[in-house]
Design an enzyme around this catalytic site. Structure first.
Site, PDB file in Angstrom:
ATOM      1  N   GLU A  41      17.813 -17.795 -42.193  1.00 55.08           N
ATOM      2  CA  GLU A  41      17.202 -17.725 -43.512  1.00 55.08           C
ATOM      3  C   GLU A  41      17.636 -16.437 -44.215  1.00 55.08           C
ATOM      4  OE1 GLU A  41      13.106 -17.142 -42.699  1.00 55.08           O
ATOM      5  OE2 GLU A  41      12.594 -16.572 -44.738  1.00 55.08           O
ATOM      6  N   ASP A  90      12.141 -16.102 -40.215  1.00 57.67           N
ATOM      7  CA  ASP A  90      11.172 -15.026 -40.039  1.00 57.67           C
ATOM      8  C   ASP A  90       9.883 -15.559 -39.432  1.00 57.67           C
ATOM      9  OD1 ASP A  90      12.858 -13.196 -41.138  1.00 57.67           O
ATOM     10  OD2 ASP A  90      11.996 -13.302 -43.158  1.00 57.67           O
ATOM     11  N   ASP A 140       6.951 -15.369 -40.338  1.00 64.55           N
ATOM     12  CA  ASP A 140       5.860 -15.303 -41.320  1.00 64.55           C
ATOM     13  C   ASP A 140       5.680 -16.670 -41.974  1.00 64.55           C
ATOM     14  OD1 ASP A 140       7.993 -15.614 -42.975  1.00 64.55           O
ATOM     15  OD2 ASP A 140       7.863 -13.646 -43.916  1.00 64.55           O
ATOM     16  N   ASP A 200       6.438 -17.850 -44.963  1.00 62.46           N
ATOM     17  CA  ASP A 200       7.635 -18.379 -45.615  1.00 62.46           C
ATOM     18  C   ASP A 200       8.630 -18.919 -44.592  1.00 62.46           C
ATOM     19  OD1 ASP A 200       7.027 -18.196 -48.199  1.00 62.46           O
ATOM     20  OD2 ASP A 200       8.245 -16.414 -48.645  1.00 62.46           O
TER      21      ASP A 200
END
Ligand code: 0RA
Length: 638
Positions: free
Chosen positions: A428, A501, A503, A505
């Protein structure tokens, strides 16, 4: 090992050999000694109770996981018989519990699940249990027998009176840790829930309850509507285009139940069951259903001049877009393709299902012309989109042939050419991509950075997806093509690793990618080529010694162990981009130290629904899922 009986009869030898065989080779009987096999034990016992429900003599099954991970299955069926079995001179209960494959001989015909998928009989579960207790409520009495590692510890005993005509069977067992050795092995509530939900959908009128005393949670399933409820459930986050079409019919001793609804979605959700077994490879019942849907739509459209004389019929592909359907058949002698029994082969079933669905669907279209029109419009749109997609795809292929297999510019390829040895990291963002490019071993690791969020594949048609730049890059890097044109032989990387990641997102992008793979490259998942990288959440440093933590709990543990002697440096990684290339290699990419999660499709039905919930048009359920599950990456359930 204690011999259970004083006299050593031929039956005892049979018992001994049988139970020992199961314990020696659990793989042959329950498929191994891993978590999947562990759940098989429960399914086997529940299947027998479901048989009672299918025979129409049981409407309640309760499964309890106790705090010590023993499991009780209680049903209100007729109770396993306890009268003396003439050949062995022992109570039928003891025979069923101790002789392999004995169960079937006592059953009075009917639709046997237990002869279906698992079919090893409860005696195999008994053999693999540290202890097993059976209680039978029958003839106004309660009978009991206890077994240890398969052997009865005493004869069947009457232990009390059954209150007012109560009948049924209670079976409690504790899996044997000598067999299921893996440490920390335990039942997963979610896994059991999924299966029981399915069973309840296809066993109309039965109440299935699962109680988990380890965590004080429970769930009860009862579906008055049977497979109609199943379709409603699958379509919860889609818009149904008409009311659900339902048929229930028995033809020549084959019970058929089907429910059909078209939705505004693009994907097809079709599931087929035979004697409550989810036949994930389909078979004759599914073929019958598909054929009936396409045929009925074409007949109606021709008859009402909704297809012009010079236009071709709709194909099966045209009629499947947005189709949600369940077919469930119950038959006395199911034939399955193989040992794994995930494909139904009985040829007569295709004819029967097709006949039943033709009739019901045809009547529905006649009686609901407005719905008929909407369905046919949907098929027309789908036919046109497929035509456009074919043209687009031809263009893509022709172009790539001309440019001699151009790989996307952003791809940092590896030098190794043998696909088996190659890995593609789908990363990403450009900054993380940069770290990954520097940190990787360029001999066998390739990096493809994707910018931002790729298309929401659930809502976009095939033609749109193909024109998306990020998706195009991904497809050409993989080399397989997609959908009907998918060919695993073209795969350029044995391992395809999604690295996002840790997280919210990142979790969203991962889900988007998983949706794409699920919808358009399913064999890639099925053949075990898709993985998820596990970057750490924290870097903990004390006196130049560095440790990485992948979960909150792990961080707490490390900090506690290090103590407060000298200062601890704690860094929380907010994204992959914060890691320098060496750190990324050490923690996430080095094959000798990294953890990769292999993506599997345990249960296509649930996966389909979850994807839908995440990707569908309804925003609220999507938020809820992402915020509550964002950090549960470890227990990957797509
Ligand atoms: C054989 C015959 C009969 C019932 C059962 C087996 C039976 C098996 C299981 C397994 C779990 N629960 C069960 N309940 C019943 C029928 C005997 C009769 O005709 O009464």
């Amino acid at each position: 090992m204690v011999a259970p009986n004083t006299s050593y009869s031929a039956q005892d030898i049979q018992v001994l050999e049988g139970l020992e065989a199961v314990r020696r080779r659990p793989g042959m009987y329950v498929g191994g000694t891993d978590i999947k096999a562990l759940h098989h034990l429960v399914y086997e016992v529940v299947d027998n109770a479901i048989d009672e429900a299918l025979a129409g003599v049981c409407d309640r099954i309760e499964v309890t996981i106790h705090a010590d991970s023993s499991v009780t299955v209680l049903d209100n069926g007729r109770g396993i018989p306890v009268d003396i079995h003439p050949q062995t001179g022992k109570p039928a209960l003891e025979v069923v519990m101790t002789i392999l494959h004995a169960g079937g001989k006592f059953g009075g015909g009917g639709y046997k699940v237990s002869g279906g998928l698992h079919g090893v009989g409860v005696s195999a579960v008994n053999a693999l249990s540290e202890w097993f207790e059976a209680q039978v409520y029958r003839d106004g009495k309660i009978y009991h027998q206890r077994y240890e590692r398969g052997y009865p510890v005493k004869p069947v005993t009457e232990i009390g009176k059954a209150p007012n005509g109560q009948t049924g069977t209670r079976q409690t067992f504790k899996f044997d840790p000598e067999i299921f050795k893996e440490s920390g092995l335990d039942y997963r509530f979610e896994t059991l829930i999924q299966r029981f939900r399915e069973m309840a959908f296809v066993t109309k009128g039965v109440t299935l309850r699962l109680v988990d005393e380890r965590a004080d949670r429970e769930m009860t399933f009862y579906f008055e509507g049977g497979v109609t409820s199943f379709v409603r459930y699958l379509n919860k986050n889609r818009k149904g285009l008409h009311k659900i079409i339902y048929v229930e019919k028995e033809i020549d001793r084959v019970g058929i139940e089907a429910a059909v609804q078209f939705t505004d979605a693009y994907a097809e959700s079709l599931y087929a069951f035979a004697n409550t077994i989810n036949t994930i490879d389909g078979g004759t019942h599914l073929t019958g259903l598909r054929a009936a849907v396409t045929r009925t739509i074409n007949d109606y459209a021709r008859k009402n001049k909704l297809i012009k004389d010079n236009e071709p019929n709709f194909t099966g592909d045209d009629t499947k877009e947005g189709l949600t359907a369940i077919v469930s058949v119950k038959l006395p002698e199911p034939q399955f393709e193989s040992q794994t029994k995930v494909k139904l082969m009985n040829p007569e079933v295709q004819t029967y299902v097709q006949q039943a669905v033709n009739e019901a669907f045809g009547t529905f279209l006649e009686e609901n012309p407005a719905s008929a029109k909407i369905i046919i419009q949907k098929c027309q749109t789908s036919a046109r989109a497929r035509d456009a997609a074919r043209k687009a795809r031809d263009l893509v292929f022709r172009k790539s042939a001309l440019e001699s297999m151009t790989l996307p510019g952003k791809l940092a390829d590896c030098s190794e050419r043998e696909p088996e040895k190659c890995e593609l990291y789908i990363v990403e963002g450009d900054s993380a991509g940069g770290s990954a490019k520097q940190g990787r071993d360029r001999h066998f690791q390739a990096i493809l950075p994707l910018r931002g969020k790729i298309l929401n594949t659930e809502r976009a048609g095939l033609d749109k997806i193909l024109s998306n730049k990020e998706v195009k890059a991904l497809i050409s890097a993989l080399g397989t093509g997609i959908s009907d044109g998918f060919d695993l032989a073209g795969l350029r990387y044995g391992k395809c690793v999604i690295m996002t990641d840790a997280d919210v997102d990142g979790s969203h992008i991962r889900t988007l990618l998983l949706t794409f793979f699920f919808r358009y490259m399913q064999p890639l998942i099925e053949k075990g080529h898709l993985f998820i990288a596990q970057p750490p959440l924290y870097r903990v440093e004390q006196k130049k010694k560095v440790q990485y933590a992948y979960t909150e709990a792990q961080k707490e543990e490390i900090v506690k162990t290090l103590g407060s002697g000298s200062p601890i440096g704690l860094q929380r990684y907010k994204g992959l981009g914060e890691m320098n290339p060496d750190q990324l290699w050490d923690t996430t990419m080095d094959p000798s130290t990294r953890t990769l999660l292999q993506v599997s499709i345990e249960d296509a039905a649930e996966a389909d629904r979850t994807f839908d919930m995440l990707m569908g048009s309804e925003v609220a359920p999507r938020r809820r899922f992402i915020t509550t599950h964002a950090h549960e990456v470890r227990n990957l359930d797509i």
